[in-house]
Motif scaffolding. Structure first.
Motif, short mmCIF file in Angstrom:
data_model
loop_
_atom_site.label_atom_id
_atom_site.label_comp_id
_atom_site.label_asym_id
_atom_site.label_seq_id
_atom_site.Cartn_x
_atom_site.Cartn_y
_atom_site.Cartn_z
N UNK A 163 0.97 -1.24 0.00
CA UNK A 163 -0.06 0.07 -0.07
C UNK A 163 1.00 1.36 0.18
N UNK A 164 0.46 2.41 -0.44
CA UNK A 164 1.30 3.35 -0.87
C UNK A 164 1.57 4.30 0.33
N UNK A 165 0.48 4.57 0.83
CA UNK A 165 0.57 5.69 2.04
C UNK A 165 0.26 5.24 3.59
N UNK A 166 0.43 3.97 3.48
CA UNK A 166 0.25 3.55 4.83
C UNK A 166 1.35 2.30 5.15
N UNK A 167 1.97 2.40 6.44
CA UNK A 167 3.08 1.71 6.83
C UNK A 167 2.54 0.33 7.69
N UNK A 168 2.87 -0.86 7.36
CA UNK A 168 2.25 -1.97 8.11
C UNK A 168 3.47 -2.67 8.74
N UNK A 169 3.76 -2.78 9.91
CA UNK A 169 4.64 -3.32 10.47
C UNK A 169 4.18 -4.57 11.29
N UNK A 170 4.56 -5.74 11.03
CA UNK A 170 4.33 -7.00 11.77
C UNK A 170 5.42 -7.38 12.73
N UNK A 171 5.15 -7.56 13.87
CA UNK A 171 6.09 -8.00 14.89
C UNK A 171 6.01 -9.28 15.16
N UNK A 172 5.17 -10.28 14.36
CA UNK A 172 5.19 -11.66 14.53
C UNK A 172 4.38 -12.29 15.28
N UNK A 173 4.52 -13.34 15.87
CA UNK A 173 3.86 -14.26 16.85
C UNK A 173 4.50 -13.75 18.23
N UNK A 174 3.71 -13.06 19.04
CA UNK A 174 4.09 -12.46 20.33
C UNK A 174 3.31 -13.18 21.44
N UNK A 175 4.13 -13.10 22.61
CA UNK A 175 3.14 -13.68 23.76
C UNK A 175 2.28 -12.78 24.27
N UNK A 176 0.64 -13.05 24.49
CA UNK A 176 0.04 -12.25 25.21
C UNK A 176 0.38 -12.38 26.83
N UNK A 177 -0.55 -11.40 27.57
CA UNK A 177 -0.18 -11.25 28.88
C UNK A 177 -0.57 -12.53 29.55
N UNK A 178 -1.72 -13.05 29.23
CA UNK A 178 -2.31 -14.31 30.08
C UNK A 178 -3.17 -15.08 28.69
N UNK A 179 -3.49 -15.97 29.14
CA UNK A 179 -4.34 -16.83 28.23
C UNK A 179 -5.98 -16.87 28.49
#
Length: 552
Positions: free
Chosen positions: A214-230
């Motif tokens: 997309x031209x005017x929007x930055x999308x940064x993916x941090x991947x699979x990360x841990x939640x605070x709890x389940x």
């Protein structure tokens, strides 16, 4: 009993347990022999209800009800009717057992036992003694006792804690502003979305639209990360009040919440709740928080199937307003039942669960015919992915095509992941387990913004977690970054390493410590092949966490 004995190594420990087991069993026998019918039946009702709570949890999860899990149940008490609907078949056996206990204690003994009146209080002294033991042991030690005791003892512990905990006034915002805020700061919290099921993190994941350039929007993916709890309550509380792995309990108890920070920064506060209607609150939210929210939006007139699209439309409207704002949205996502959380035309993955019965159910409902077998879980996982196609993929298609994000920052995550039993392990529960596997804490984390509002070169997959979201929100609101991180830990742009763990004992009380579990992001199972899923050919592209440039 056998399981409890297997965990005790010392002879003295075994002897102590057997004495406790004998004492509590004596309490049950005396309760059944009490001469007074009124007292006997009252005790029978109390004991049977307690046993029902314990055995129901075990039937559904295959795990013992811990004190932490008990508190989670209490905090979700507003949805008890939904839970009965969701797990009706599993709860029926627990109900039968509890009714047998009710009759066993309540019915008059066939033989006339001359029970001395002085022994009548023994059952309740036994409850008090178990409660005292658990208090000393930090809530642990109820395994292997008669089923009526643990829940009653937990209730006693909770009452003691509540009585002994002084009310604390919330702190005022003490972090200074140092920068101009981003005009619109948005946090989108999805429901029950596992990071490994999305195409941004897996070559065979569900199409999200977040890989498209997309031209005017930055999308940064941090991947699979841990939640605070389940479990939803704990994650949402910490996302709103912040805190580190060390001080999250203190921040939730007395720290200023995200709404207070937004108000102090001069932002309009907006809460969009797609999960509840009629003003009902959940996830630990209370009237104190509501008073800090300028616009509280629910979709009473909208079917469940359409609410996440309503969320996208509402966000687009809010960021079109001239006033700067903080917007938090709780989506429908993919919480069970997943049978009907997508329209027929979005059934990309087959075979799926039978449809048509749960179109207006948000996050619970009967799973009639679902027996936890390998075939049932295959159908479930396919329906789950179809729900993601609609409530994640089509949601972002709608948001990115209708919202002007040029002056906005959007952080997207989920409250927790899912155990979808890809490895064949037993159980009907998908999250909130007292002994969770890594996938229950594995969530996506994506940052979307207008050009120039964040530096994507500072994004490194694996450095993110739920704990970094709160200080990042404060950073985007204009708060001093150094002071913010001193109190709430590193933000998403800090290069320091981040543990890959989530908290399996969020309600760590009575001297107990949190229990950390790894999400094992590199070994999470991807079940597409084994499920025989039909997938859109556009989903077959490999993808890696990191930066993608986006255009609307």
């Amino acid at each position: 009993m056998t399981t409890r004995l297997a965990t005790i190594e010392e002879v003295t420990g075994i002897a102590a347990y057997l004495v406790l087991l004998g004492w509590t069993s004596l309490g049950l026998w005396i309760a059944a022999c009490t001469p007074s019918a009124v007292v006997r039946w009252a005790g029978a009702a109390i004991f049977a209800s307690s046993a029902f709570a314990l055995t129901s949890f075990r039937q559904v999860t295959g795990q013992f009800l811990t004190y932490d899990a008990f508190i989670n149940m209490l905090q979700s008490g507003g949805f008890v009717d939904d839970a009965v609907a969701q797990y009706g078949a599993s709860l029926s056996w627990s109900l039968v057992l509890s009714l047998l206990l009710l009759l066993g204690i309540g019915l008059r003994p066939t033989s006339r036992i001359a029970l001395p009146q002085i022994l009548a209080p023994v059952p309740y002294v036994a409850i008090a003694s178990v409660t005292a033991l658990l208090f000393i042991r930090g809530g642990d030690g109820a395994r292997g006792l008669p089923a009526n005791y643990p829940t009653l003892a937990y209730a006693g512990l909770y009452g003691i804690e509540t009585a002994l905990t002084p009310e604390q006034a919330r702190e005022k915002v003490g972090v200074p502003l140092s920068d101009e805020p981003v005009k619109h700061v948005v946090l989108v919290i999805d429901e029950s979305v596992s990071g490994q099921y999305l195409d941004i993190n897996s070559p065979s994941g569900v199409k999200t639209g977040l890989l498209q350039s997309r031209s005017d929007v930055e999308i940064s993916n941090f991947g699979i990360v841990p939640s605070i709890t389940n479990c939803s309550v704990g994650s949402n509380l910490s996302l709103r009040f912040g805190g580190t792995r060390e001080n999250y309990r203190d921040r939730i108890a007395r720290g200023p919440g995200i709404w207070a920070y937004a108000k102090a920064a001069g932002l309009r506060t907006v809460y969009i709740d797609a999960q509840r209607t009629g003003g009902a609150l959940h996830n630990g939210m209370d009237d104190e928080e509501i008073r800090l929210i300028d616009s509280f939006i629910q979709f009473d007139d909208s079917p469940v199937l359409r609410r996440d699209l309503r969320v996208a439309d509402q966000i687009a409207r809010e960021i079109a307003r001239p006033e700067p704002s903080l917007i938090i949205a709780n989506k429908i996502g993919a919480h069970f039942p997943v049978h009907d959380k997508f329209p027929d035309e979005q059934m990309v993955y087959r075979p799926a669960l039978p449809r048509g019965r749960f179109a207006d159910v948000t996050d619970t409902g009967s799973r009639e015919g679902f027996d936890g077998s390998e075939r049932s879980w295959r159908l479930y996982r396919n329906s789950y992915r179809n729900a993601l196609v609609w409530n994640v993929g089509v949601f972002f298609e709608r948001l990115l095509s209708t919202a002007d994000l040029s002056s906005s920052v959007v952080i997207y995550t989920a409250d927790h992941g899912q155990n979808l039993h890809e490895d064949g392990n037993l159980g009907l529960a998908t999250h909130c387990s007292s002994d969770p596997i890594g996938s229950e804490g594995a969530v996506p984390l994506v940052l979307i913004s207008g050009d120039g509002l964040h530096d994507p070169s500072g994004v490194r997959p694996g450095q993110g977690s739920h704990y970094r979201i709160f200080p990042s929100l404060l950073h985007f609101m204009g708060y001093d970054r150094e002071r913010t991180q001193a109190l709430y830990g590193p933000d998403l742009f800090d290069p320091s390493a981040e543990p890959d763990t989530f908290n399996a004992r969020f309600n760590a009380r009575l001297g107990q410590s949190p229990q950390w579990r790894s999400i094992n992001a590199d070994t999470l199972l991807n079940p597409v092949a084994q499920d025989g899923a039909m997938q859109d050919s556009t989903n077959s592209r490999a993808s890696k966490p990191g930066r993608s440039k986006a255009t609307r």
